[in-house]
Each structure stands twice: as C-alpha cells, then as structure tokens.
Design an enzyme around this catalytic site. Structure first.
Site, PDB file in Angstrom:
ATOM      1  N   SER A 248     -52.430  61.300  25.144  1.00  0.00           N
ATOM      2  CA  SER A 248     -51.243  61.741  25.863  1.00  0.00           C
ATOM      3  C   SER A 248     -51.478  61.817  27.374  1.00  0.00           C
ATOM      4  O   SER A 248     -51.888  60.838  27.963  1.00  0.00           O
ATOM      5  CB  SER A 248     -50.806  63.092  25.286  1.00  0.00           C
ATOM      6  N   HIS A 390     -46.922  62.382  17.518  1.00  0.00           N
ATOM      7  CA  HIS A 390     -47.759  62.414  18.720  1.00  0.00           C
ATOM      8  C   HIS A 390     -49.001  63.279  18.446  1.00  0.00           C
ATOM      9  O   HIS A 390     -48.912  64.501  18.393  1.00  0.00           O
ATOM     10  CB  HIS A 390     -46.892  63.040  19.811  1.00  0.00           C
TER      11      HIS A 390
HETATM   12  C1  GTR Z   1     -45.260  65.489  27.291  1.00  0.00           C
HETATM   13  C2  GTR Z   1     -45.106  64.497  28.389  1.00  0.00           C
HETATM   14  C3  GTR Z   1     -45.806  63.252  28.008  1.00  0.00           C
HETATM   15  C4  GTR Z   1     -47.188  63.505  27.441  1.00  0.00           C
HETATM   16  C5  GTR Z   1     -47.313  64.810  26.693  1.00  0.00           C
HETATM   17  C6  GTR Z   1     -48.732  65.376  26.513  1.00  0.00           C
HETATM   18  O1  GTR Z   1     -44.516  66.622  27.445  1.00  0.00           O
HETATM   19  O2  GTR Z   1     -43.736  64.289  28.591  1.00  0.00           O
HETATM   20  O3  GTR Z   1     -45.824  62.358  29.085  1.00  0.00           O
HETATM   21  O4  GTR Z   1     -48.151  63.389  28.405  1.00  0.00           O
HETATM   22  O5  GTR Z   1     -46.608  65.827  27.270  1.00  0.00           O
HETATM   23  O6  GTR Z   1     -49.585  65.261  27.363  1.00  0.00           O
HETATM   24  O7  GTR Z   1     -48.936  65.987  25.479  1.00  0.00           O
END
Ligand code: GTR
Length: 410
Positions: A248, A390
C-alpha cells in the site's frame, strides 16, 4: 430538544463519509476516459531512445528527476552520521533462524533519531537473499516472538498484525527478512514534521519545505536504503539478492526506493495503487487529486498542482516502474481492492515493459489480466491479481519468494 445518542450520530456521520467517499471514486471501466501516457522512450528534447545506453545516460536520469521534482520530492542529501548497535540477538523458530535487533542511530549537528530494525536470518545458509520491508504498526506487532522489542512509536498490541508477516515460511525458504516501523522515520501525520528524520537535515516545519522537497514517502524510502546499508555490512547477506517490498503506501515507498537505489536487486509493490504502481491518468478508484487531499504529507508540495489536471503531470507511474529496469519487479493487486485500480497497476507494468525490452527481456503483452490467483510472469516483470481485499497474504509472499528464486542470480 431530544439528544441524539452520540453513537448514532457518529454512525450517521461515518456512513455519510463513506457514501461521499464512494461517490467520488469511479469504478466504471467505461468512464475511465481516454488519456495519452508520456512516452518513457522519448527524451525531453524529443529524441527517441533506442538503446539501453541512451536510456541509462539520458532518459533514465530525466525521468528520475521528474519524479523527484513533481511527485515524491527530493530527500536532503547531507551526510548523516550513522551508528549500529545490536540490542538483542537470539535463536528463533525452534533454532531455524537467528533473530537480531539493531538500533540505527542517525545524528547530525542538530538532531538524533533512532530506528529499530528487526532481522531474521535463516541459519545454515551461507549467503541469504533478504527482504527489506517496513511495517505499519511496530516490530512487535508483526510476530508473537516474545523477544521482539516494541518499536518506540507503536501503540498497538503485540502480535496485532502477524498475518502479514509469515516469517517462518520466509525463513524456511532460505530468505532473511528485515523490518522496521515506518513511524521511526516519519510519523504518518501532516502536522508532525518535527517527529520525522527531517530535523536531522535542519528542516523542522512545513514552511521550510521547497515545492520539490520530499516528505513522508521520500523519507520512508530513505529508511529502507539505510537498512540496506546495514545489511550490506553483513557477510551472510547476499548483496546480489536484496529485495525491497512494501504494501500500500509502503508499496509506493518500495517502488520509489527501488527506482532510486539500484543496490536493491528486486522490487515488490503489493497493492500500491494510486501514485504507486497504478497509472495516474486513469480515472478509476483513488485519483491524484483525492490522494493529495487525504494525504498531503506523503508527496512533495508540487504534486498538489496536478490535482485539477492530471494530464499535465510530466510523468506517469509506468515510468516509475521503468526506472527499476532491468531488475526484476513484481506488481501485485487484489480483486476487491478497486480503490487501488488493479487494472491500472497491470497496465502500468505492461507499459514499463518497453524499457525492459531495451535489455532484450520479454515483457507483458495484450490487454488481458492474468486469471485470478495465477501468475503472469514475463521476463523480469511479475504480476498477479489474487482474490480478496487490500492486504498482504501468504499467497503474495510465496509468489515473491518464487519469483525471486527464479530471477535473482546466486
Ligand atoms: C489508503 C490510501 C491508499 C493506500 C492505503 C494504505 O487510504 O488511499 O493510497 O496507500 O491507504 O496505505 O493502506
């Protein structure tokens, strides 16, 4: 007037927040719009790049500079005094690994800052390949190993995020792994520049930043390179098989780190999404304007100037991946992680292939994704999209290990 119970009010507010959030993002492929990507193989003065020599001498430095000046910012380059101190060492995983916890102290005339590195190395391996991968919640949250020292800024309980860190499998595969809490380098909040490594360089406040000074991602990437500095002093670490991996926002970090620091032999982006592997010009999921509004402290100030018109950006993210060429690079997406635009991540890797081709390497072709849960590996470019959300899963790690075994020469 009757009082509205506070929990109902906050539930309502967060629900409206979620709706507003979801409404802003496009998830309809037919509404992505048309766009033209900057050509990785045309120099700023319009010359075509047809050889790896010209790529390395002319175009690569140009693109690197464009990313520095417009996206991630420049990390101050002043020399910082660095000391290593082993705080703890012992056996782990029933004697299969050696655990070492190293405190790295950075000091300049004006400031001192410490980072704590947790390192597991397989025993009985003469020279191990190594993953360098920052963690979100603190070293002690990555494992239930009771000897692991809590990171200074961690507020989470021990073993809170072990699922993302299958250390024993990594060790059993003959790999070493080094992690650190990313807060050690840059507290992930806008108003906390004083609680980052920047004061080491005499920068204490946002008002002192130039338009192209780095912020959080530049600093986290710098932190990964400092861990590598230490690892390269170790005889049992294989210099030729070092991998920077992140998830991420830390996946964005891994890409930016690997793009700059050629000592990393392989780079892994796990669900890095917008301003990571995903193409910025695609209007799908998170956008440049959205990320700049939510996380203005991640990128240099100039990145904000592209919020209204992303097509004015002189780079797109395929060129970030291209900076890693010809080294192996792995981009991984997750099916339900639409916010990160899986297809945009795939296309970006495919486009970066034009630079890998200069090195005579096979590259991804066509518009089709890999099937869910299958590997799409061509030349030094690896991609998969797996089921689920995610996150970092065992499947992701196993894929990176297998890819590294195939692509990094011993
Ligand atoms: C989210 C963000 C993403 C990603 C994520 C993370 O909120 O919008 O770009 O980086 O966080 O790092 O878990």
């Amino acid at each position: 007037m009757k009082y509205i119970p506070i929990f109902l009010l906050s539930a309502f507010l967060s629900l409206t927040g979620v709706i507003a959030y979801a409404q802003e993002a496009n998830y309809d492929e037919s509404k992505v719009g048309s766009y033209t990507l900057p050509d990785a193989l045309t120099t700023l003065d319009g010359r075509k790049v047809a050889s790896k020599k010209m790529w390395e001498k002319v175009r690569r430095p140009e693109i690197l500079k464009l990313f520095e000046d417009n996206v991630y910012g420049i990390m101050p380059r002043a020399k910082i005094k660095t000391c290593y101190r082993i705080l703890e060492e012992g056996e782990a995983f029933g004697g299969k690994a050696l655990r070492r916890q190293v405190e790295i102290t950075f000091s300049s005339k004006v400031q001192t800052r410490k980072m704590l590195v947790l390192l597991y190395m397989p025993k009985g391996v003469r020279k191990s390949p190594v993953f360098v991968s920052p963690n979100f919640q603190g070293n002690a949250t990555t494992t239930d190993d009771p000897s692991v020292i809590a990171s200074q800024f961690s507020t989470f309980e021990r073993a809170h995020q072990t699922s993302r860190w299958p250390y024993e499998c990594i060790i059993d595969s003959g790999f070493a792994v080094a992690t650190f809490h990313y807060f050690d380098i840059y507290f992930d909040k806008d108003d906390k520049l004083s609680e980052t490594v920047y004061p080491l360089f005499g920068i204490n406040d946002n008002s002192e930043l130039k338009d192209n000074t780095g912020k959080a991602i530049a600093a986290w990437a710098w932190g990964c390179s400092r861990v590598l500095d230490y690892l390269l002093t170790q005889k049992n670490i294989d210099k030729r098989r070092t991998i920077v991996m992140g998830h991420s926002r830390l996946g964005k970090t891994a890409l930016w780190c690997g793009a700059q620091d050629k000592r990393f032999a392989m780079v892994v982006s796990n669900n890095s999404g917008c301003s990571g592997a995903a193409l910025s010009r695609r209007n799908y999921g998170e956008t440049v304007s959205r990320i700049n509004k939510s996380f203005p402290w991640w990128f240099c100030n100039r990145y904000q100037s592209y919020n209204a018109d992303v097509s004015a950006l002189p780079v797109d993210q395929h060129e970030l991946i291209a900076l890693i060429a010809p080294r192996p690079v792995y981009v991984a997406s997750a099916q339900e992680d639409r916010w990160a635009d899986p297809y945009g991540e795939f296309l970006s890797l495919r486009e970066a292939g034009k630079v890998y081709a200069l090195y005579g390497l096979e590259t991804l072709q066509g518009n089709a994704f890999s099937s869910i849960g299958e590997h799409l590996w061509k030349g030094n470019c690896g991609y998969h999209i797996r089921t689920g959300v995610h996150d970092v899963t065992d499947f992701d790690w196993q894929s990176y290990i297998e890819f590294a075994n195939r692509h990094l020469k011993q």
